[in-house]
Design an enzyme around this catalytic site. Sequence first.
Site, mmCIF file in Angstrom:
data_model
loop_
_atom_site.group_PDB
_atom_site.id
_atom_site.type_symbol
_atom_site.label_atom_id
_atom_site.label_comp_id
_atom_site.label_asym_id
_atom_site.label_seq_id
_atom_site.Cartn_x
_atom_site.Cartn_y
_atom_site.Cartn_z
ATOM 1 N N GLU A 50 0.816 -0.998 0.054
ATOM 2 C CA GLU A 50 -0.134 -0.082 -0.096
ATOM 3 C C GLU A 50 1.024 1.228 -0.152
ATOM 4 O O GLU A 50 0.648 2.189 -0.784
ATOM 5 C CB GLU A 50 -0.707 -0.018 1.013
ATOM 6 C CG GLU A 50 -1.893 -1.127 1.116
ATOM 7 C CD GLU A 50 -3.080 -1.210 0.140
ATOM 8 O OE1 GLU A 50 -3.038 -0.390 -0.754
ATOM 9 O OE2 GLU A 50 -3.514 -2.094 -0.166
ATOM 10 N N ASN A 54 1.186 3.886 -3.205
ATOM 11 C CA ASN A 54 0.715 5.092 -2.953
ATOM 12 C C ASN A 54 1.740 6.084 -3.617
ATOM 13 O O ASN A 54 1.423 7.178 -4.131
ATOM 14 C CB ASN A 54 0.617 5.564 -1.650
ATOM 15 C CG ASN A 54 -0.879 5.081 -1.005
ATOM 16 O OD1 ASN A 54 -1.602 4.645 -1.786
ATOM 17 N ND2 ASN A 54 -1.086 5.120 0.213
ATOM 18 N N ARG A 107 -10.422 4.739 -7.171
ATOM 19 C CA ARG A 107 -9.963 3.999 -5.902
ATOM 20 C C ARG A 107 -10.896 4.291 -4.711
ATOM 21 O O ARG A 107 -11.924 4.907 -4.704
ATOM 22 C CB ARG A 107 -8.514 4.589 -5.415
ATOM 23 C CG ARG A 107 -7.711 5.046 -6.432
ATOM 24 C CD ARG A 107 -6.218 4.808 -6.041
ATOM 25 N NE ARG A 107 -5.825 4.340 -7.362
ATOM 26 C CZ ARG A 107 -5.342 2.799 -7.384
ATOM 27 N NH1 ARG A 107 -5.414 2.185 -6.170
ATOM 28 N NH2 ARG A 107 -5.057 2.376 -8.395
HETATM 29 N N1 LIG Z 1 2.873 8.962 -1.033
HETATM 30 C C1 LIG Z 1 1.706 9.695 -1.326
HETATM 31 N N2 LIG Z 1 2.127 10.689 -2.088
HETATM 32 C C2 LIG Z 1 0.879 11.789 -2.481
HETATM 33 N N3 LIG Z 1 -0.303 11.604 -1.561
HETATM 34 C C3 LIG Z 1 -0.449 10.419 -1.136
HETATM 35 C C4 LIG Z 1 0.675 9.380 -0.685
HETATM 36 N N4 LIG Z 1 0.062 8.386 -0.320
HETATM 37 C C5 LIG Z 1 -1.146 8.703 0.206
HETATM 38 N N5 LIG Z 1 -1.426 9.894 -0.595
HETATM 39 C C6 LIG Z 1 -2.897 10.777 -0.539
HETATM 40 O O1 LIG Z 1 -3.571 10.079 0.602
HETATM 41 C C7 LIG Z 1 -5.137 9.667 -0.134
HETATM 42 C C8 LIG Z 1 -5.237 8.277 0.768
HETATM 43 O O2 LIG Z 1 -4.275 7.141 0.522
HETATM 44 P P1 LIG Z 1 -5.121 5.697 0.629
HETATM 45 O O3 LIG Z 1 -3.836 4.632 0.169
HETATM 46 O O4 LIG Z 1 -5.530 5.255 1.868
HETATM 47 O O5 LIG Z 1 -6.184 5.650 -0.682
HETATM 48 P P2 LIG Z 1 -6.081 5.757 -2.175
HETATM 49 O O6 LIG Z 1 -4.602 5.203 -2.364
HETATM 50 O O7 LIG Z 1 -6.482 6.924 -2.571
HETATM 51 O O8 LIG Z 1 -7.017 4.443 -2.461
HETATM 52 P P3 LIG Z 1 -6.566 2.965 -2.385
HETATM 53 O O9 LIG Z 1 -5.333 2.821 -1.460
HETATM 54 O O10 LIG Z 1 -7.894 2.232 -1.658
HETATM 55 O O11 LIG Z 1 -6.371 2.368 -3.704
HETATM 56 C C9 LIG Z 1 -4.570 9.491 -1.504
HETATM 57 O O12 LIG Z 1 -5.871 9.475 -1.999
HETATM 58 C C10 LIG Z 1 -3.860 10.384 -1.642
HETATM 59 O O13 LIG Z 1 -4.328 11.520 -2.051
HETATM 60 MG MG LIG Z 2 -3.666 3.640 -1.633
#
Ligand SMILES: Nc1ncnc2c1ncn2[C@@H]1O[C@H](COP(=O)(O)OP(=O)(O)OP(=O)(O)O)[C@@H](O)[C@H]1O
Ligand SMILES: [Mg+2]
Lengths: 147, 116
Positions: A50, A54, A107
């Site tokens: 995860e 991200n 997502r």
């Molecule tokens: N490394 C990162 N750089 C920039 N933004 C990030 C990063 N990690 C997380 N985020 C932000 O935090 C939000 C939530 O992250 P999370 O992993 O919980 O959900 P997601 O990635 O949007 O969906 P999913 O993990 O279910 O595919 C993301 O939508 C993004 O905006």
């Molecule tokens: Mg994510």
Amino acid sequence: MMETIENMVEMRFPSKAANIGFARTAVALFASQLEFTLDELDEIKIAVSEAVSNAVIHGYKGTEGEITVICRLTGNRLEVTVKDEGRGISNVQQALEPAFTTEPEERMGLGLVFVREYMDELVIDSEPGKGTCVFMAKSPSQTRVHS
Amino acid sequence: MDIAIRRKRNALIVSLDGELDLATAAEVKERVDAALAANAKVNHLIWDLEKVGFIDSSGLAVLLGRYKEIQARSGKVIALRALEPVRRVLTMAGMERIMQFADTEEQALAQIGGKR
Ligand SMILES: Nc1ncnc2c1ncn2[C@@H]1O[C@H](COP(=O)(O)OP(=O)(O)OP(=O)(O)O)[C@@H](O)[C@H]1O
Ligand SMILES: [Mg+2]
């Protein structure tokens, strides 16, 4: 007192989706130096997957950059840091909320929920335009078997 | 990721072999969407997950996205032979609200009913 770092591995790789599997498998292998159960190793794999996903998806969104994963063993504890130098997160508190995502079409906003659920500790340090550093830690639930 | 898709009555059975993450999600999505588009009469989707050892949120998004299409066709989504680690992730994500679990293909076909 400073804790002694008993072992440490650092990985650096370009933000390609193909590297995510390598990263989570490598961290799980490193983690297996401690007495984690197979279920716990699966949880570590998901958390790493995860955080690295991200960095690829949100951190570098459409561009390519470098991701650093550092694993440490200190005492009976695994620490994993996943760093990117991407766009950063403007509101970390909001990013941690279940179902919060900046890409609602694609997502579910579950990634960080999994990380929080599966690791003992999660600290996110981020600065918009500079990048994100995700620190996670976990200790085995069963007591150490001394041989 | 190895993807095998076949049709049985009014169901599409998608057998996956590999890890379902960001690296493989797009391919699975494209293949299944193409099969659904080519089979307008299909209204159920059975994911055979026997050979899927890993799934994360990117994989869950693939399952959820196809669920929306099946829902529009008033069908059901079944997770067939999901291994314990994958099952735990599906359950934690609340996927049992949108898909049923089955241990055999016969059971899966029975769950979607006798319509043909
Ligand atoms: N490394 C990162 N750089 C920039 N933004 C990030 C990063 N990690 C997380 N985020 C932000 O935090 C939000 C939530 O992250 P999370 O992993 O919980 O959900 P997601 O990635 O949007 O969906 P999913 O993990 O279910 O595919 C993301 O939508 C993004 O905006
Ligand atoms: Mg994510």
